[in-house]
Enzyme design. Structure first.
Site, PDB file in Angstrom:
ATOM      1  N   GLU A 102       0.886  -1.165  -0.074  1.00  0.00           N
ATOM      2  CA  GLU A 102       0.131   0.000  -0.030  1.00  0.00           C
ATOM      3  C   GLU A 102       1.048   1.297   0.011  1.00  0.00           C
ATOM      4  O   GLU A 102       1.826   1.310   0.471  1.00  0.00           O
ATOM      5  CB  GLU A 102      -1.006  -0.037   1.204  1.00  0.00           C
ATOM      6  CG  GLU A 102      -2.042   1.097   1.512  1.00  0.00           C
ATOM      7  CD  GLU A 102      -2.824   1.124   0.371  1.00  0.00           C
ATOM      8  OE1 GLU A 102      -2.487   1.641  -0.791  1.00  0.00           O
ATOM      9  OE2 GLU A 102      -4.212   0.895   0.628  1.00  0.00           O
ATOM     10  N   ASP A 103       0.313   2.416  -0.493  1.00  0.00           N
ATOM     11  CA  ASP A 103       1.142   3.646  -0.415  1.00  0.00           C
ATOM     12  C   ASP A 103       1.242   4.330   0.827  1.00  0.00           C
ATOM     13  O   ASP A 103       2.181   4.645   1.271  1.00  0.00           O
ATOM     14  CB  ASP A 103       0.782   4.512  -1.682  1.00  0.00           C
ATOM     15  CG  ASP A 103      -0.759   4.900  -1.437  1.00  0.00           C
ATOM     16  OD1 ASP A 103      -1.567   4.166  -0.625  1.00  0.00           O
ATOM     17  OD2 ASP A 103      -1.392   5.861  -2.175  1.00  0.00           O
ATOM     18  N   ASP A 106      -3.733   5.471   6.710  1.00  0.00           N
ATOM     19  CA  ASP A 106      -4.053   6.383   7.395  1.00  0.00           C
ATOM     20  C   ASP A 106      -5.096   6.071   8.594  1.00  0.00           C
ATOM     21  O   ASP A 106      -4.686   5.468   9.705  1.00  0.00           O
ATOM     22  CB  ASP A 106      -4.457   7.884   7.006  1.00  0.00           C
ATOM     23  CG  ASP A 106      -5.316   7.801   5.924  1.00  0.00           C
ATOM     24  OD1 ASP A 106      -6.182   6.861   5.852  1.00  0.00           O
ATOM     25  OD2 ASP A 106      -5.282   8.725   5.142  1.00  0.00           O
ATOM     26  N   PHE A 155      -1.650  16.349   4.477  1.00  0.00           N
ATOM     27  CA  PHE A 155      -1.861  15.739   3.325  1.00  0.00           C
ATOM     28  C   PHE A 155      -0.568  15.676   2.391  1.00  0.00           C
ATOM     29  O   PHE A 155       0.073  16.857   2.275  1.00  0.00           O
ATOM     30  CB  PHE A 155      -3.161  16.651   2.567  1.00  0.00           C
ATOM     31  CG  PHE A 155      -3.455  15.839   1.362  1.00  0.00           C
ATOM     32  CD1 PHE A 155      -4.138  14.787   1.288  1.00  0.00           C
ATOM     33  CD2 PHE A 155      -3.252  16.421  -0.030  1.00  0.00           C
ATOM     34  CE1 PHE A 155      -4.686  14.214   0.224  1.00  0.00           C
ATOM     35  CE2 PHE A 155      -3.294  15.937  -1.111  1.00  0.00           C
ATOM     36  CZ  PHE A 155      -4.409  14.640  -1.229  1.00  0.00           C
ATOM     37  N   ARG A 168       0.993  12.237  -8.933  1.00  0.00           N
ATOM     38  CA  ARG A 168       1.607  10.959  -8.865  1.00  0.00           C
ATOM     39  C   ARG A 168       3.027  10.905  -9.278  1.00  0.00           C
ATOM     40  O   ARG A 168       3.613  10.221  -8.858  1.00  0.00           O
ATOM     41  CB  ARG A 168       0.735   9.974  -9.331  1.00  0.00           C
ATOM     42  CG  ARG A 168      -0.384   9.972  -8.774  1.00  0.00           C
ATOM     43  CD  ARG A 168      -1.240   8.626  -9.322  1.00  0.00           C
ATOM     44  NE  ARG A 168      -2.760   8.511  -9.029  1.00  0.00           N
ATOM     45  CZ  ARG A 168      -3.226   8.207  -8.049  1.00  0.00           C
ATOM     46  NH1 ARG A 168      -2.481   7.598  -7.059  1.00  0.00           N
ATOM     47  NH2 ARG A 168      -4.555   8.066  -7.728  1.00  0.00           N
TER      48      ARG A 168
END
Length: 178
Positions: A102-103, A106, A155, A168
């Site tokens: 996963e990136d 959170d 963020f 990205r």
């Protein structure tokens, strides 16, 4: 430090590419040790993890396989809280050692859903590998064995992570300028 503007927001360099690569290699080294002789299946979550997964697998030296799943839970900068599976898993996971790539983790809601869904396919083991984790936002207990970095609740964009599908392609990770 550089500044980038994406749509209506401004971001500044948070984690440079050189540090990202060092951390990715360290995670791969741990996977190499832990999974030696097990031929793990890396299951990369699109879209955000594709760059991390590509770099990670190039550092992995043991036999392994990779596949992809696509889940969605974000709109703009906020998690919707609703997770919808877009592209499912086609591989037989029975008896396999699966590493979810996963990136970012959170709240943990997406990962919890992934673990529940994949667990029904009777893998030998399920492991979580993430580029980034936000411990301050986690709402569910997760055993994240392979985390490259912990970050605050900011963020971020870059290195596969996006703001409204943009950013990205940035090599560094950027944080939102308030």
């Amino acid at each position: 430090m550089s500044i980038v503007k994406i749509k209506d927001k401004t971001f500044k360099t948070f984690i440079p590419e050189t540090e990202i690569q060092q951390r990715v290699k360290a995670v791969a080294d741990k996977i190499n040790r832990d999974m030696e002789g097990k031929n793990p299946l890396l299951l990369a979550v699109l879209n955000g993890s594709f760059i991390f997964a590509a770099d990670l697998i190039r550092y992995i030296t043991i036999p392994c396989e990779i596949s992809f799943v696509k889940l969605a839970s974000y709109e703009g900068t906020v998690s919707t809280g609703t997770i919808k599976e877009v592209i499912g898993v086609n591989e037989d996971l029975h008896g396999r050692n699966v590493v979810i790539v996963e990136d970012i983790v959170d709240t943990g809601a997406t990962m919890k859903r992934m673990l529940e869904t994949l667990g029904t396919r009777e893998p030998a083991s399920l492991h979580i590998c993430t580029l980034l984790v936000k411990p301050g936002k986690l709402q569910v207990p997760l055993n994240i064995e392979y985390a490259a970095m912990e970050i605050p609740n900011d963020f971020i964009v870059g290195y596969g992570l996006d703001y409204d599908q943009q950013g990205r392609n940035l090599r560094d990770i950027y944080t939102l300028v308030k």
